[in-house]
Design a protein around this motif. Structure first.
Motif, PDB file in Angstrom:
ATOM      1  N   PHE A 347      10.492   5.295  -1.443  1.00 31.04           N
ATOM      2  CA  PHE A 347      11.189   4.918  -2.667  1.00 31.04           C
ATOM      3  C   PHE A 347      10.201   4.557  -3.769  1.00 31.04           C
ATOM      4  N   SER A 348      10.716   4.411  -4.979  1.00 30.40           N
ATOM      5  CA  SER A 348       9.863   4.122  -6.136  1.00 30.40           C
ATOM      6  C   SER A 348       9.731   2.633  -6.412  1.00 30.40           C
ATOM      7  N   ALA A 356       9.298  -8.189  -5.525  1.00 28.78           N
ATOM      8  CA  ALA A 356       9.658  -7.690  -4.194  1.00 28.78           C
ATOM      9  C   ALA A 356       9.002  -6.342  -3.924  1.00 28.78           C
ATOM     10  N   THR A 357       8.901  -5.510  -4.959  1.00 29.39           N
ATOM     11  CA  THR A 357       8.253  -4.206  -4.795  1.00 29.39           C
ATOM     12  C   THR A 357       6.790  -4.375  -4.424  1.00 29.39           C
ATOM     13  N   GLU A 358       6.094  -5.241  -5.162  1.00 26.51           N
ATOM     14  CA  GLU A 358       4.674  -5.466  -4.880  1.00 26.51           C
ATOM     15  C   GLU A 358       4.475  -6.027  -3.481  1.00 26.51           C
ATOM     16  N   GLY A 364      -0.412  -1.277  -2.933  1.00 22.85           N
ATOM     17  CA  GLY A 364       0.267  -0.860  -4.147  1.00 22.85           C
ATOM     18  C   GLY A 364       1.251   0.263  -3.919  1.00 22.85           C
ATOM     19  N   VAL A 365       2.195   0.398  -4.848  1.00 17.58           N
ATOM     20  CA  VAL A 365       3.251   1.401  -4.704  1.00 17.58           C
ATOM     21  C   VAL A 365       2.664   2.811  -4.684  1.00 17.58           C
ATOM     22  N   GLY A 367       0.533   5.346  -3.536  1.00 16.88           N
ATOM     23  CA  GLY A 367      -0.369   5.665  -2.435  1.00 16.88           C
ATOM     24  C   GLY A 367      -0.523   4.589  -1.394  1.00 16.88           C
ATOM     25  N   GLY A 368       0.200   3.458  -1.534  1.00 19.26           N
ATOM     26  CA  GLY A 368       0.079   2.377  -0.564  1.00 19.26           C
ATOM     27  C   GLY A 368       0.981   2.559   0.636  1.00 19.26           C
ATOM     28  N   TRP A 369       0.869   1.632   1.559  1.00 15.67           N
ATOM     29  CA  TRP A 369       1.663   1.651   2.797  1.00 15.67           C
ATOM     30  C   TRP A 369       2.845   0.699   2.652  1.00 15.67           C
ATOM     31  N   PHE A 370       4.038   1.189   2.933  1.00 14.05           N
ATOM     32  CA  PHE A 370       5.234   0.355   2.866  1.00 14.05           C
ATOM     33  C   PHE A 370       5.380  -0.441   4.152  1.00 14.05           C
ATOM     34  N   ARG A 371       5.551  -1.744   4.013  1.00 19.92           N
ATOM     35  CA  ARG A 371       5.741  -2.625   5.164  1.00 19.92           C
ATOM     36  C   ARG A 371       7.225  -2.601   5.545  1.00 19.92           C
TER      37      ARG A 371
END
Length: 491
Positions: A347-348, A356-358, A364-365, A367-371
């Motif tokens: 998601f964006s 909450a996004t950070e 970072g959004v 190229g980063g890894w979503f937890r």
């Protein structure tokens, strides 16, 4: 320079034919008819900021969402079973300019102030639908709200890029083509029922048959009359497994399906085994969530993997991370880590929630890894086995990190257990003790606490046995069948 337009999400609507596209109850639309209905509605709503969609399980919901996507307008699916407070929060947060609903739908009070556009199943003209103006790959396609288990629901911004990438990755993994006919009865406000179940077949140029409401009879009817794929959640497959011994027509229908897919929660191993024994078909599990769409899947035709969610889909990276941030290596099937995901399926961000996004991303959004907050182990061959949620299902007992999911599966393997949930509670000696919440198969003769503890210790390990067993008449669940552990009685 203008941003490049994204390729059409639904190529079959660019040159529509009389091929079947959608059926829900008495309503059926060919691609020509869908193009007319969605195209006419898209022309009416073009230029709107956002539109809410009253996501009842009808053909009109599908037409409304497709129309919004054709118009390049973000759609906000609304759960018809939402309470007024939750609905008011979602409307206040997303600020839609109007609501799309079937003419016969009675809308609740929070929607009274919004202009309403009735969704019709007929359009004025046939022909190709023009591409939406200004809809680039990163423009928002859908705003899907989370279940709100850890606070008010958050709006998940899903781009056209994410929707296309996830559906195309599934098509590659499942050999999903225009020849497939998908059967399902899932809610249409969530990514499983709406994105996978409605947009998925339409992106392939195939057909979707929505049952309106799930039933074994509906599954039998639609699979026996040409359905090739079935999507469901564990509650549905559990009911099918219960019905199989006395229903030879259902056995034949499931046996003839090309693909049976379960998701949204773990399918108990016992139900896997019952369905496979009766039909010869293996249920394929996949793993995803609102923020990531689909991450992994068991591959059809491969060895059975009950209790696992397979390997990463094409283009998706998955890693397991320790609490200190170190990345786990190896595939020992025992070491638990948090699942983190990276890829074009993400998601964006959360609407109106930069904080909450950070916090949701490592690095970072971009190229980063979503937890994800999901805990898992990696088995031989890279297969992922989920063991629970970090917030509610990771139990630290006696120096061990234990996932509730594997204990729940072990309890369900006991013939005296119909449903089970596992949580932890404070313990002065162990740190946390394991608590089993059990719905017995026979309420008049439930299994003894020690019997269940010994059963788990024998299947798993002594330190994973429940220290407390609490009997219930039923487990609290949401619309997709997930157990709501925060609603379990305390004490």
């Amino acid at each position: 320079m203008d941003a490049p337009l994204s390729p059409p999400l639904f190529p079959a609507l660019a040159a529509p034919t009389g091929r079947p596209a959608l059926r829900c109850g008495p309503d059926a639309l060919s691609y020509e008819e869908l193009a007319r209905a969605a195209g006419a509605l898209a022309a009416r709503i073009a230029g709107s900021g956002r539109v809410a969609v009253w996501a009842a399980p009808t053909a009109r919901t599908a037409v409304a969402v497709v129309a919004a996507l054709l118009a390049g307008v973000p759609a906000v699916p609304l759960n018809p079973r939402s309470g007024e407070r939750e609905l008011a929060h979602i409307l206040g947060d997303s600020a839609p300019e109007l609501v799309l609903a079937g003419p016969a739908e009675e809308l609740p009070a929070p929607l009274a102030a919004l202009p309403r556009v009735d969704v019709e199943l007929e359009g004025a003209e046939a022909g190709a639908v023009p591409p939406p103006a200004g809809a680039g790959p990163e423009s928002t396609a859908l705003i899907v709200y989370t279940s709100g288990t850890t606070g008010p629901p958050k709006g998940v911004l899903l781009s056209r890029r994410a929707v296309a990438a996830s559906l195309d990755a599934l098509a590659e993994a499942w050999a999903w083509t225009a020849d497939d006919v998908l059967v399902h009865g899932l809610p249409l406000f969530h990514v499983h029922g709406l994105v996978l179940g409605i947009l998925g077949p339409l992106r392939r140029g195939g057909e979707v048959r929505h049952l309106g409401g799930f039933s074994a009879e509906g599954v039998t009817r639609e699979l026996a009359s040409g359905g090739t794929m079935l999507f469901g959640v564990p509650t549905m497959y559990h009911r099918l497994a219960d019905a199989l011994p006395g229903d030879p027509a259902l056995v034949e229908a499931l046996s003839g399906a090309r693909l049976l897919v379960s998701g949204s929660a773990a399918l108990p191993v016992r139900d896997h085994e019952r369905i496979a024994a009766a039909t010869g078909r293996t249920v394929v599990e996949r793993y995803g969530m609102s923020e990531t769409l689909m991450n992994t899947s068991v591959r059809p035709g491969g060895p059975p993997r009950p209790g696992t969610v397979g390997t990463p889909l094409p283009g998706v990276e998955v890693r397991l991370v320790e609490e200190d941030g170190s990345v786990l290596g190896g595939s020992d099937g025992e070491t638990v880590g948090e699942v983190q995901v990276r890829g074009p399926n993400l998601f964006s961000g959360y609407l109106n929630r930069p904080d909450a996004t950070e916090a949701a991303f490592d690095g970072g959004v971009a190229g980063g890894w979503f937890r994800t907050g999901d805990m898992a182990v990696r088995e031989a061959g890279g297969t992922i086995r989920l063991v629970g949620r970090k917030a509610t299902d990771l139990i630290k007992s006696g120096g061990y990190k234990i996932g509730a999911g594997e204990i729940e599966n072990a309890l369900l393997d006991h013939p005296g257990v119909r449903e089970a949930a596992v949580t932890g509670e404070p313990d002065p000696d162990l740190g946390e003790r394991i608590v089993a919440w059990v719905v017995p198969a026979d309420p008049a003769d439930p299994p003894a606490d020690a019997e269940l503890a010994d059963h788990v210790a024998r299947l798993l390990a002594p330190h994973k046995r429940p220290r407390v067993v609490r009997l219930l008449d039923s487990l609290p669940r949401n619309d997709l069948g997930k157990v709501l552990k925060k609603r379990l009685p305390r004490g």
